[in-house]
Structure formats: C-alpha cells, structure tokens
Design a protein around this motif. Structure first.
Motif, PDB file in Angstrom:
ATOM      1  N   TYR A 127       6.102  -3.044  10.167  1.00  0.00           N
ATOM      2  CA  TYR A 127       5.554  -2.575   8.905  1.00  0.00           C
ATOM      3  C   TYR A 127       4.618  -3.635   8.323  1.00  0.00           C
ATOM      4  CZ  TYR A 127       9.347   0.837   9.123  1.00  0.00           C
ATOM      5  OH  TYR A 127      10.202   1.840   9.515  1.00  0.00           O
ATOM      6  N   ARG A 128       3.616  -3.147   7.605  1.00  0.00           N
ATOM      7  CA  ARG A 128       2.705  -4.020   6.864  1.00  0.00           C
ATOM      8  C   ARG A 128       3.021  -3.867   5.384  1.00  0.00           C
ATOM      9  NH1 ARG A 128      -2.139  -4.092   3.974  1.00  0.00           N
ATOM     10  NH2 ARG A 128      -3.641  -5.725   4.583  1.00  0.00           N
ATOM     11  N   PHE A 129       3.507  -4.946   4.751  1.00  0.00           N
ATOM     12  CA  PHE A 129       3.820  -4.930   3.325  1.00  0.00           C
ATOM     13  C   PHE A 129       2.760  -5.736   2.582  1.00  0.00           C
ATOM     14  CE2 PHE A 129       8.574  -3.883   2.647  1.00  0.00           C
ATOM     15  CZ  PHE A 129       8.520  -2.877   3.597  1.00  0.00           C
ATOM     16  N   GLU A 130       2.135  -5.105   1.611  1.00  0.00           N
ATOM     17  CA  GLU A 130       1.187  -5.805   0.740  1.00  0.00           C
ATOM     18  C   GLU A 130       1.793  -5.874  -0.648  1.00  0.00           C
ATOM     19  OE1 GLU A 130      -3.387  -5.414  -0.981  1.00  0.00           O
ATOM     20  OE2 GLU A 130      -2.785  -4.270   0.795  1.00  0.00           O
ATOM     21  N   LEU A 131       2.136  -7.085  -1.057  1.00  0.00           N
ATOM     22  CA  LEU A 131       2.773  -7.306  -2.348  1.00  0.00           C
ATOM     23  C   LEU A 131       1.823  -8.116  -3.223  1.00  0.00           C
ATOM     24  CD1 LEU A 131       6.375  -8.195  -1.114  1.00  0.00           C
ATOM     25  CD2 LEU A 131       5.525  -5.981  -1.910  1.00  0.00           C
ATOM     26  N   ASP A 132       1.307  -7.469  -4.272  1.00  0.00           N
ATOM     27  CA  ASP A 132       0.266  -8.068  -5.091  1.00  0.00           C
ATOM     28  C   ASP A 132      -0.906  -8.445  -4.194  1.00  0.00           C
ATOM     29  OD1 ASP A 132       1.731  -7.650  -7.394  1.00  0.00           O
ATOM     30  OD2 ASP A 132       2.643  -9.638  -7.384  1.00  0.00           O
ATOM     31  N   ASP A 133      -1.214  -9.717  -4.057  1.00  0.00           N
ATOM     32  CA  ASP A 133      -2.395 -10.098  -3.281  1.00  0.00           C
ATOM     33  C   ASP A 133      -2.046 -10.734  -1.935  1.00  0.00           C
ATOM     34  OD1 ASP A 133      -1.276 -12.376  -4.302  1.00  0.00           O
ATOM     35  OD2 ASP A 133      -3.151 -13.314  -4.922  1.00  0.00           O
ATOM     36  N   ARG A 134      -0.802 -10.568  -1.467  1.00  0.00           N
ATOM     37  CA  ARG A 134      -0.398 -11.156  -0.192  1.00  0.00           C
ATOM     38  C   ARG A 134       0.114 -10.088   0.755  1.00  0.00           C
ATOM     39  NH1 ARG A 134       2.830 -16.367   0.389  1.00  0.00           N
ATOM     40  NH2 ARG A 134       1.652 -16.225   2.335  1.00  0.00           N
ATOM     41  N   VAL A 135      -0.110 -10.326   2.053  1.00  0.00           N
ATOM     42  CA  VAL A 135       0.305  -9.379   3.081  1.00  0.00           C
ATOM     43  C   VAL A 135       1.378 -10.027   3.949  1.00  0.00           C
ATOM     44  CG1 VAL A 135      -0.445  -8.028   5.075  1.00  0.00           C
ATOM     45  CG2 VAL A 135      -1.946  -8.268   3.098  1.00  0.00           C
ATOM     46  N   TRP A 136       2.381  -9.233   4.319  1.00  0.00           N
ATOM     47  CA  TRP A 136       3.497  -9.711   5.115  1.00  0.00           C
ATOM     48  C   TRP A 136       3.746  -8.754   6.286  1.00  0.00           C
ATOM     49  CZ3 TRP A 136       6.102 -14.116   3.259  1.00  0.00           C
ATOM     50  CH2 TRP A 136       5.762 -14.508   1.965  1.00  0.00           C
ATOM     51  N   ARG A 139       2.093  -0.712  -0.011  1.00  0.00           N
ATOM     52  CA  ARG A 139       1.393  -1.564  -0.972  1.00  0.00           C
ATOM     53  C   ARG A 139       2.040  -1.370  -2.328  1.00  0.00           C
ATOM     54  NH1 ARG A 139      -3.211   0.575  -0.850  1.00  0.00           N
ATOM     55  NH2 ARG A 139      -3.365   1.503  -2.934  1.00  0.00           N
ATOM     56  N   THR A 140       2.570  -2.446  -2.889  1.00  0.00           N
ATOM     57  CA  THR A 140       3.255  -2.362  -4.178  1.00  0.00           C
ATOM     58  C   THR A 140       3.327  -3.752  -4.791  1.00  0.00           C
ATOM     59  OG1 THR A 140       5.244  -1.490  -5.265  1.00  0.00           O
ATOM     60  CG2 THR A 140       5.573  -2.613  -3.164  1.00  0.00           C
ATOM     61  N   ASP A 141       4.193  -3.938  -5.742  1.00  0.00           N
ATOM     62  CA  ASP A 141       4.424  -5.244  -6.354  1.00  0.00           C
ATOM     63  C   ASP A 141       5.891  -5.614  -6.144  1.00  0.00           C
ATOM     64  OD1 ASP A 141       6.030  -4.481  -8.994  1.00  0.00           O
ATOM     65  OD2 ASP A 141       4.392  -3.042  -8.759  1.00  0.00           O
ATOM     66  N   VAL A 195       5.460   6.263  -5.816  1.00  0.00           N
ATOM     67  CA  VAL A 195       4.129   6.750  -5.448  1.00  0.00           C
ATOM     68  C   VAL A 195       3.558   7.619  -6.566  1.00  0.00           C
ATOM     69  CG1 VAL A 195       2.869   8.234  -3.849  1.00  0.00           C
ATOM     70  CG2 VAL A 195       4.525   6.585  -2.960  1.00  0.00           C
ATOM     71  N   ALA A 196       4.372   8.519  -7.103  1.00  0.00           N
ATOM     72  CA  ALA A 196       3.910   9.409  -8.172  1.00  0.00           C
ATOM     73  C   ALA A 196       3.489   8.630  -9.414  1.00  0.00           C
ATOM     74  CB  ALA A 196       5.006  10.412  -8.527  1.00  0.00           C
ATOM     75  N   GLY A 197       4.157   7.515  -9.674  1.00  0.00           N
ATOM     76  CA  GLY A 197       3.839   6.703 -10.842  1.00  0.00           C
ATOM     77  C   GLY A 197       2.731   5.706 -10.612  1.00  0.00           C
ATOM     78  N   GLY A 198       2.131   5.726  -9.423  1.00  0.00           N
ATOM     79  CA  GLY A 198       1.045   4.801  -9.129  1.00  0.00           C
ATOM     80  C   GLY A 198       1.502   3.382  -8.883  1.00  0.00           C
ATOM     81  N   LYS A 199       2.802   3.198  -8.654  1.00  0.00           N
ATOM     82  CA  LYS A 199       3.347   1.863  -8.437  1.00  0.00           C
ATOM     83  C   LYS A 199       3.386   1.463  -6.963  1.00  0.00           C
ATOM     84  CE  LYS A 199       4.543   0.662 -12.683  1.00  0.00           C
ATOM     85  NZ  LYS A 199       4.003  -0.564 -13.333  1.00  0.00           N
ATOM     86  N   ALA A 200       3.191   2.440  -6.067  1.00  0.00           N
ATOM     87  CA  ALA A 200       3.266   2.144  -4.644  1.00  0.00           C
ATOM     88  C   ALA A 200       2.383   3.102  -3.870  1.00  0.00           C
ATOM     89  CB  ALA A 200       4.711   2.243  -4.144  1.00  0.00           C
ATOM     90  N   ALA A 201       1.942   2.643  -2.703  1.00  0.00           N
ATOM     91  CA  ALA A 201       1.171   3.489  -1.788  1.00  0.00           C
ATOM     92  C   ALA A 201       1.746   3.300  -0.396  1.00  0.00           C
ATOM     93  CB  ALA A 201      -0.306   3.115  -1.812  1.00  0.00           C
TER      94      ALA A 201
END
Length: 213
Positions: A137-146, A170-172, A190-196
C-alpha cells in the motif's frame, strides 16, 4: 545547550535515563523507528520542540551512539538521522511505554499526532492473515509518503513511495488514527473529504478495519 546532567545512580534504569531521559529524547527515538529522517522531518513531527532543543537532543543521542548522522548519496545528498543498532534496541521499550501510556487520558487540548506514531499503532494493532498474498500500500499522510507492505502475516513500514502499490490512501494522521480505532469508517472519511482511496479499495478497507488483538 546539550545537557550533561546525571542521576548519579548506579542502577541500570537510572543509567538508561541518563541517556534518553531528557525531554523529547524518546520521542526522537520514536520518530526514527520506521527509518531515517531529515532534520526538517523531525521538526514537523515534533512541533513542540524548538530547533535548538531538537538539535541538542540529536547531538546528545549521537554522543551516546543511539543516533547517527548520515549523508545520502546523490542525487538526494541530504543529511538524515537514523538509529544505530544500539538505538534500535530501544524499540520494544518505546512501544511498551506507549502501550502503558494508553491507559491515561489524552491531553485536554487538541494534541498533535505524528504520522510515525499512527503508523506504529497500525503495525502493532493489525494482524494480517499469514496465508494472504503479499500486498503493498501507498500511504500519503499530510506531505509524506510511506510504503506499507504485508507479507507472511507481518507488516513492514518504510518511508518513501513503493515502486508499485496495490492500493493507496491519502489522509492525515488524525483521520488514519480514527480509521484504525474504529471511530470513523473509510466511507465516512471519504465522504467528508478527509481521505482518498485508490487501487484495490476493497482490500484497503479490509486491512484498515481488520479487528485488532
């Protein structure tokens, strides 16, 4: 300035605290558990520590061979900090301390939550099926990718993007924490725009929602 204070106590616990007992020291260790970090990465992860305080802790930890400073080869050529073998031996201590600390209430005011802290929670709380095929999996948390890799029932997390990923999030950090503790769902985030979500979203949802033990 770096401190040279000591408890003056021969007990091994006191001697360990002489090395990692100063404020922010163990949190620096926590941030390096998943891999090397630049000074700027550590500053973002520990916003309550001033630049001077962080620099002092890094110098002290390096002086005790807990942390080392290394320059990456070109084209990156940036300086990173990483745990030494001795520093890595602190991992079970730090994780056990974190587990013990969960019995206490969080700060009354809105508290910062670093990506590393949440990813460590993910790694410790999820227990994938050992028979399941390897997944990345590719996790993007704020401005960093893991990169979050799962193989043989184990979760491996490293900084940076994977060459290929089965799915992505992609989330925080706060939203990821809410997904992991069950206080929100992937659909709600996702519905709240907090994650993609991207790629094999069903597999990613199952991974995020698998029961912790």
């Amino acid at each position: 300035m770096p401190t040279t204070r000591s408890y003056g106590d021969a007990c091994g616990i006191a001697r360990a605290l002489d090395v990692v007992g100063e404020r922010w020291a163990l949190l620096v260790v926590r941030e390096l558990l998943l891999g090397p970090q630049r000074f700027s990465d550590l500053r973002r992860a520990l916003p309550g520590a001033s630049s001077n305080m962080l620099a002092d802790r890094l110098r002290e930890l390096a002086g005790h061979q807990v942390v080392r400073r290394r320059r990456l080869p070109p084209p990156a050529a940036s300086v990173v900090y990483e745990l030494t073998d001795s520093g890595r031996e602190l991992e079970p201590v730090v994780l056990a301390l974190g587990g013990w600390g969960l019995r206490f209430p969080p700060p009354a005011t809105k508290a910062h939550l670093s990506a590393t802290s949440v990813l460590l929670f993910l790694r410790g709380s999820r227990h994938p099926d050992p028979q399941a095929p390897p997944t990345t999996y590719r996790f993007e948390l704020d401005d960093r990718v893991w990169t979050v890799g799962i193989e043989n029932g184990r979760i491996h997390i490293t900084p940076g993007a994977p060459p290929r990923a089965d799915a992505g999030l992609r989330t925080d950090p706060a939203t990821l924490n809410a997904l992991l503790d069950g206080s929100t769902s992937p659909a709600a985030a996702v519905a709240g725009g907090k994650a993609a979500l991207s790629g094999d979203e069903d597999a990613l949802r199952r991974f995020l929602q698998v029961a912790s033990t």
